[in-house]
Design a protein around this motif. Structure first.
Motif, PDB file in Angstrom:
ATOM      1  N   MET A 118       0.855  -1.189   0.000  1.00 31.16           N
ATOM      2  CA  MET A 118       0.000   0.000   0.000  1.00 31.16           C
ATOM      3  C   MET A 118       0.897   1.248   0.000  1.00 31.16           C
ATOM      4  O   MET A 118       2.108   1.164   0.188  1.00 31.16           O
ATOM      5  CB  MET A 118      -0.892  -0.005   1.244  1.00 31.16           C
ATOM      6  N   SER A 119       0.269   2.397  -0.173  1.00 28.35           N
ATOM      7  CA  SER A 119       1.046   3.645  -0.197  1.00 28.35           C
ATOM      8  C   SER A 119       1.391   4.068   1.228  1.00 28.35           C
ATOM      9  O   SER A 119       0.762   3.618   2.199  1.00 28.35           O
ATOM     10  CB  SER A 119       0.238   4.748  -0.875  1.00 28.35           C
ATOM     11  N   LEU A 120       2.372   4.977   1.352  1.00 31.96           N
ATOM     12  CA  LEU A 120       2.762   5.494   2.666  1.00 31.96           C
ATOM     13  C   LEU A 120       1.535   6.086   3.382  1.00 31.96           C
ATOM     14  O   LEU A 120       1.324   5.831   4.573  1.00 31.96           O
ATOM     15  CB  LEU A 120       3.863   6.540   2.498  1.00 31.96           C
ATOM     16  N   LYS A 121       0.743   6.836   2.648  1.00 38.08           N
ATOM     17  CA  LYS A 121      -0.462   7.465   3.235  1.00 38.08           C
ATOM     18  C   LYS A 121      -1.403   6.400   3.804  1.00 38.08           C
ATOM     19  O   LYS A 121      -1.951   6.555   4.894  1.00 38.08           O
ATOM     20  CB  LYS A 121      -1.220   8.256   2.146  1.00 38.08           C
ATOM     21  N   GLN A 122      -1.563   5.303   3.047  1.00 36.62           N
ATOM     22  CA  GLN A 122      -2.446   4.232   3.520  1.00 36.62           C
ATOM     23  C   GLN A 122      -1.875   3.571   4.776  1.00 36.62           C
ATOM     24  O   GLN A 122      -2.614   3.222   5.689  1.00 36.62           O
ATOM     25  CB  GLN A 122      -2.659   3.209   2.397  1.00 36.62           C
ATOM     26  N   TYR A 123      -0.541   3.450   4.833  1.00 38.04           N
ATOM     27  CA  TYR A 123       0.049   2.887   6.059  1.00 38.04           C
ATOM     28  C   TYR A 123      -0.123   3.849   7.234  1.00 38.04           C
ATOM     29  O   TYR A 123      -0.358   3.419   8.363  1.00 38.04           O
ATOM     30  CB  TYR A 123       1.523   2.521   5.857  1.00 38.04           C
ATOM     31  N   GLU A 124      -0.027   5.152   6.960  1.00 37.62           N
ATOM     32  CA  GLU A 124      -0.225   6.112   8.054  1.00 37.62           C
ATOM     33  C   GLU A 124      -1.640   5.975   8.622  1.00 37.62           C
ATOM     34  O   GLU A 124      -1.841   5.966   9.840  1.00 37.62           O
ATOM     35  CB  GLU A 124       0.017   7.535   7.537  1.00 37.62           C
ATOM     36  N   MET A 125      -2.604   5.828   7.722  1.00 38.87           N
ATOM     37  CA  MET A 125      -3.998   5.645   8.170  1.00 38.87           C
ATOM     38  C   MET A 125      -4.153   4.355   8.960  1.00 38.87           C
ATOM     39  O   MET A 125      -4.799   4.309   9.997  1.00 38.87           O
ATOM     40  CB  MET A 125      -4.931   5.601   6.958  1.00 38.87           C
ATOM     41  N   LEU A 126      -3.526   3.309   8.431  1.00 38.76           N
ATOM     42  CA  LEU A 126      -3.598   2.010   9.106  1.00 38.76           C
ATOM     43  C   LEU A 126      -3.001   2.100  10.517  1.00 38.76           C
ATOM     44  O   LEU A 126      -3.581   1.599  11.487  1.00 38.76           O
ATOM     45  CB  LEU A 126      -2.854   0.955   8.279  1.00 38.76           C
ATOM     46  N   PHE A 127      -1.841   2.755  10.654  1.00 41.87           N
ATOM     47  CA  PHE A 127      -1.205   2.853  11.966  1.00 41.87           C
ATOM     48  C   PHE A 127      -2.095   3.641  12.935  1.00 41.87           C
ATOM     49  O   PHE A 127      -2.170   3.302  14.117  1.00 41.87           O
ATOM     50  CB  PHE A 127       0.182   3.496  11.858  1.00 41.87           C
ATOM     51  N   ASP A 128      -2.765   4.677  12.424  1.00 39.99           N
ATOM     52  CA  ASP A 128      -3.703   5.414  13.285  1.00 39.99           C
ATOM     53  C   ASP A 128      -4.792   4.471  13.796  1.00 39.99           C
ATOM     54  O   ASP A 128      -5.153   4.481  14.978  1.00 39.99           O
ATOM     55  CB  ASP A 128      -4.354   6.568  12.506  1.00 39.99           C
ATOM     56  N   GLN A 129      -5.305   3.655  12.883  1.00 37.49           N
ATOM     57  CA  GLN A 129      -6.368   2.718  13.281  1.00 37.49           C
ATOM     58  C   GLN A 129      -5.847   1.671  14.268  1.00 37.49           C
ATOM     59  O   GLN A 129      -6.549   1.266  15.186  1.00 37.49           O
ATOM     60  CB  GLN A 129      -6.934   2.023  12.045  1.00 37.49           C
ATOM     61  N   MET A 130      -4.603   1.270  14.069  1.00 38.97           N
ATOM     62  CA  MET A 130      -4.016   0.280  14.994  1.00 38.97           C
ATOM     63  C   MET A 130      -3.896   0.860  16.398  1.00 38.97           C
ATOM     64  O   MET A 130      -4.191   0.188  17.387  1.00 38.97           O
ATOM     65  CB  MET A 130      -2.623  -0.125  14.518  1.00 38.97           C
ATOM     66  N   VAL A 131      -3.437   2.110  16.460  1.00 37.68           N
ATOM     67  CA  VAL A 131      -3.281   2.757  17.771  1.00 37.68           C
ATOM     68  C   VAL A 131      -4.637   2.789  18.476  1.00 37.68           C
ATOM     69  O   VAL A 131      -4.752   2.443  19.656  1.00 37.68           O
ATOM     70  CB  VAL A 131      -2.694   4.185  17.598  1.00 37.68           C
ATOM     71  N   THR A 132      -5.674   3.165  17.730  1.00 39.54           N
ATOM     72  CA  THR A 132      -7.013   3.209  18.331  1.00 39.54           C
ATOM     73  C   THR A 132      -7.470   1.812  18.762  1.00 39.54           C
ATOM     74  O   THR A 132      -8.142   1.656  19.782  1.00 39.54           O
ATOM     75  CB  THR A 132      -8.027   3.795  17.319  1.00 39.54           C
ATOM     76  N   ALA A 133      -7.075   0.812  17.984  1.00 39.10           N
ATOM     77  CA  ALA A 133      -7.487  -0.568  18.316  1.00 39.10           C
ATOM     78  C   ALA A 133      -6.705  -1.128  19.503  1.00 39.10           C
ATOM     79  O   ALA A 133      -7.054  -2.179  20.037  1.00 39.10           O
ATOM     80  CB  ALA A 133      -7.304  -1.467  17.101  1.00 39.10           C
ATOM     81  N   GLY A 134      -5.604  -0.442  19.907  1.00 41.46           N
ATOM     82  CA  GLY A 134      -4.836  -0.890  21.073  1.00 41.46           C
ATOM     83  C   GLY A 134      -3.530  -1.584  20.723  1.00 41.46           C
ATOM     84  O   GLY A 134      -2.898  -2.197  21.583  1.00 41.46           O
ATOM     85  N   THR A 135      -3.104  -1.512  19.458  1.00 45.60           N
ATOM     86  CA  THR A 135      -1.858  -2.174  19.061  1.00 45.60           C
ATOM     87  C   THR A 135      -0.651  -1.460  19.672  1.00 45.60           C
ATOM     88  O   THR A 135      -0.553  -0.234  19.599  1.00 45.60           O
ATOM     89  CB  THR A 135      -1.717  -2.178  17.517  1.00 45.60           C
ATOM     90  N   PHE A 136       0.239  -2.248  20.253  1.00 40.57           N
ATOM     91  CA  PHE A 136       1.493  -1.711  20.793  1.00 40.57           C
ATOM     92  C   PHE A 136       2.684  -2.093  19.909  1.00 40.57           C
ATOM     93  O   PHE A 136       3.592  -1.326  19.728  1.00 40.57           O
ATOM     94  CB  PHE A 136       1.764  -2.271  22.194  1.00 40.57           C
ATOM     95  N   PHE A 137       2.655  -3.340  19.419  1.00 40.85           N
ATOM     96  CA  PHE A 137       3.823  -3.866  18.696  1.00 40.85           C
ATOM     97  C   PHE A 137       3.488  -4.079  17.230  1.00 40.85           C
ATOM     98  O   PHE A 137       2.438  -4.645  16.914  1.00 40.85           O
ATOM     99  CB  PHE A 137       4.251  -5.224  19.272  1.00 40.85           C
ATOM    100  N   VAL A 138       4.383  -3.651  16.347  1.00 41.14           N
ATOM    101  CA  VAL A 138       4.173  -3.930  14.940  1.00 41.14           C
ATOM    102  C   VAL A 138       5.460  -4.522  14.367  1.00 41.14           C
ATOM    103  O   VAL A 138       6.561  -4.044  14.648  1.00 41.14           O
ATOM    104  CB  VAL A 138       3.672  -2.673  14.185  1.00 41.14           C
ATOM    105  N   ILE A 139       5.281  -5.611  13.621  1.00 40.46           N
ATOM    106  CA  ILE A 139       6.408  -6.241  12.942  1.00 40.46           C
ATOM    107  C   ILE A 139       6.288  -5.867  11.474  1.00 40.46           C
ATOM    108  O   ILE A 139       5.261  -6.135  10.849  1.00 40.46           O
ATOM    109  CB  ILE A 139       6.365  -7.778  13.100  1.00 40.46           C
ATOM    110  N   LEU A 140       7.315  -5.220  10.931  1.00 37.36           N
ATOM    111  CA  LEU A 140       7.285  -4.822   9.525  1.00 37.36           C
ATOM    112  C   LEU A 140       8.154  -5.786   8.729  1.00 37.36           C
ATOM    113  O   LEU A 140       9.341  -5.952   9.024  1.00 37.36           O
ATOM    114  CB  LEU A 140       7.784  -3.381   9.373  1.00 37.36           C
TER     115      LEU A 140
END
Ligand code: SF4
Lengths: 101, 351
Positions: free
Chosen positions: B48-70
Motif C-alpha cells: 500500500m502507499s505510505l499514506k495508507q500505512y499512516e492511516m492504518l497505523f492510526d487505526q491500529m493505535v485506536t485498536a490498542g496495538t502496541f507492537f508492529v512487525i514490519l
C-alpha cells in the motif's frame, strides 16, 4: 521539583486506551502499567513542550481539591513515572521524531 | 490521587479483551533474494502507499496495538520503507523489522538507531557463505547480510539472526550460535519449513531428516527445556492459539488475517477500519469459538504435551483447522523422543 523543567514521555514507552483505561507499555519489559482516570489526564498533557509547572497549574484548574494537595500529588506522580522510566525531564523543549507523540 | 498504578501482563490483558496488541504487517512481497524455502507464492505485490500505512497505523493505535512487525518480501525493496518505519514510530508503535539486510544503507542503519526500533531480525542460513548463497540463490548475499549485522550492532541496534533449519544447514547449529555471539547478535532457529501460502507443499522436501530434527531439538539453542508441561489436555476450554485474540497480520494488499500463517481473510483495511475488522469479522468470530474440546484428535493425542500445533498450518497443509497438523506432529514426535517440552504458552492456552 523544578517547575521550569520540560517533561516528555520516555522513548521506549507508548500509551493506548484499552477498554477505557490508559495503559502505558514499557517496550523493553513488555509490561503494561494501567493508570486511573486522573493520572490519564496528566499523562495526556505530557508532550515535551509542557513544563512541570504547567502540569501542576492545569491540574489545579481541572481537578477539585486543595491546591497544595493537588500540587504534591502531581509531583509524586511525576516522580513515580520518572523512576519507572516513563518520563524524562529537560531544561530545553524536547525536539525530534518523538516530540509530541 | 494518582497512585492507582497497576502492572499487568500485556498479552493476557489483550487476550481477554480481544485487542490486536501485536500485528505483523507485510509491506510488500517484492524481494531481491530467491530463497528456496520462501513461503510466498508470488513476489509481485508492491504494498500500500505510505499514506495508507499512516492511516492504518492510526487505526491500529485506536485498536490498542502496541507492537508492529514490519516485513515483506524484503521491506527494503521499497524506497519509502524508512518513511513507513518513521510513521509507525511517530505513533509510538514498538517496531520490529524482518529483513535480509542486504539493501540497508548507512543512512538506513543510522535512522533505525535514531528511531529506537526495538529489534531487527536478519535471516542467515549458514556460517558457510556458499551454503547461505545457495539457499538465497543470490551470490554475495551472505557477505552483505553479515556486514549489515555488524554495522547495526555497532550502532547499538538489537539484532536477532533467524535461521530456519533444513537439510542443507541442520549440521551448522553450533557454528551459527558462535557466529551470532561473535557478532553481538541473538540467535533464533525454526524447526519447520512450511508450505507456501497457496498450499504448495513442495518446500517440504527441504525439511530436515528425522535424525537431523531429533539432533536439532536436543540442542539448547534450538529449544529450551522445561520440566513441567505448560499444557493442560483436560482444559477443553483452552484456545488452540492466542493469535486469533491478540495478534493479526496484514498483507501488502491490506487483507487482514489472524496471523501470517493463518491465511483466512477477515476483511480489508482499504475498505474497512482495522479495529472493526479485528473485533467484528464473522470469520474471526467463528475462529474464536474453536476450543481444545473441538480438536478431537488433539484431545486424545499421546504427544499433546510436546506439540506446538499451529491452526493456520493445520488448515493450510492438512486442510482441517481442527485436525492434526502433520508438520507439528513431526516436531512433537522428535520432542517426545528427546523429552523436550515446549515453552510456548500461546498455544493451547488458558482463557
Ligand atoms: S500431534 Fe497432531 S493430534 Fe497430536 S496434539 Fe499435535 S496436532 Fe494434535
Amino acid at each position: 521539583m523544578d517547575a521550569n523543567l520540560f517533561v516528555a514521555k520516555g522513548i521506549n514507552v507508548s500509551c493506548r486506551t484499552i477498554n477505557g483505561t490508559s495503559c502505558i507499555l514499557f517496550e523493553d519489559k513488555k509490561e503494561v502499567v494501567s493508570l486511573n482516570e486522573t493520572a490519564s489526564i496528566i499523562w495526556e498533557m505530557i508532550n515535551g513542550a509542557t513544563k512541570v509547572g504547567d502540569l501542576i497549574q492545569e491540574s489545579i484548574n481541572n481537578f477539585d481539591g486543595d491546591r497544595i494537595f493537588i500540587e504534591k500529588s502531581v509531583i509524586s506522580f511525576l516522580e513515580e513515572l520518572s523512576t519507572e522510566g516513563a518520563i524524562v525531564f529537560s531544561l530545553e523543549k524536547f525536539e525530534g521524531v518523538m516530540k509530541n507523540v | 490521587m494518582f497512585s492507582e498504578i497497576k502492572i499487568r501482563d500485556i498479552t493476557d490483558l489483550a487476550k481477554c479483551l480481544i485487542v490486536p496488541v501485536s500485528v505483523l504487517v507485510e509491506v510488500c512481497y517484492t524481494c531481491n533474494e530467491k530463497c528456496v524455502h520462501c513461503c510466498l507464492d508470488n513476489h509481485n505485490q508492491r504494498g500500500m502507499s505510505l499514506k495508507q500505512y499512516e492511516m492504518l497505523f492510526d487505526q491500529m493505535v485506536t485498536a490498542g496495538t502496541f507492537f508492529v512487525i514490519l516485513t515483506g518480501g524484503e521491506p527494503f525493496t521499497r524506497k519509502d520503507f524508512m518513511d513507513i518505519v518513521r510513521a509507525a514510530r511517530k505513533r509510538r508503535l514498538s517496531v520490529t523489522i524482518f529483513t535480509n539486510g542486504t539493501l540497508l544503507s548507512e543512512k538506513d542503519i543510522s535512522d533505525i538507531a535514531k528511531l529506537f526500533v526495538q529489534d531487527v531480525h536478519v535471516s542467515i542460513y549458514s556460517t558457510n557463505e556458499k551454503v547461505h548463497d545457495s539457499i538465497t540463490q543470490i551470490p554475495g548475499s551472505f557477505r552483505k547480510s553479515i556486514s549489515a549485522i555488524r554495522a547495526m550492532v555497532k550502532e547499538g541496534i538489537n539484532v536477532r539472526i533467524k535461521c530456519p533449519l533444513m537439510l542443507a544447514n541442520a549440521n551448522d547449529i553450533s557454528n551459527l550460535v558462535k557466529m551470532a555471539e561473535s557478532l553481538g547478535a541473538k540467535m533464533q532457529f525454526a524447526t519447520t519449513i512450511t508450505a507456501r501460502n497457496d498450499g504448495d507443499i513442495s518446500t517440504h522436501k527441504l525439511q530436515m531428516s528425522d535424525r537431523q530434527l531429533v539432533k536439532a531439538i536436543k540442542h539448547s539453542a534450538v529449544s529450551e527445556n522445561i520440566s513441567v508441561s505448560v499444557r493442560d489436555k483436560d482444559d477443553g476450554n483452552s484456545v488452540p492459539c492466542d493469535t486469533i485474540l491478540n495478534g493479526g497480520a496484514i498483507d501488502p494488499r491490506g487483507n487482514v488475517f489472524p496471523c501470517n500463517q493463518w491465511r483466512i481473510c477477515g476483511g480489508n483495511v482499504l475498505h474497512d477500519n482495522f479495529g472493526k475488522i479485528w473485533k467484528e469479522s464473522e470469520v474471526f468470530t467463528a475462529f474464536r469459538q474453536i476450543r481444545l474440546r473441538n480438536l478431537v484428535k488433539c484431545q486424545t493425542c499421546e504427544i499433546f504435551n510436546y506439540c506446538t500445533r499451529c491452526p493456520g498450518l493445520a488448515l493450510l497443509e492438512d486442510n482441517d483447522i481442527c485436525g492434526c497438523s502433520a508438520s507439528a506432529k513431526k516436531v512433537a514426535e522428535a520432542r517426545m523422543i528427546t523429552g523436550t517440552l515446549p515453552t510456548q504458552r500461546h498455544i493451547f492456552s488458558k482463557i
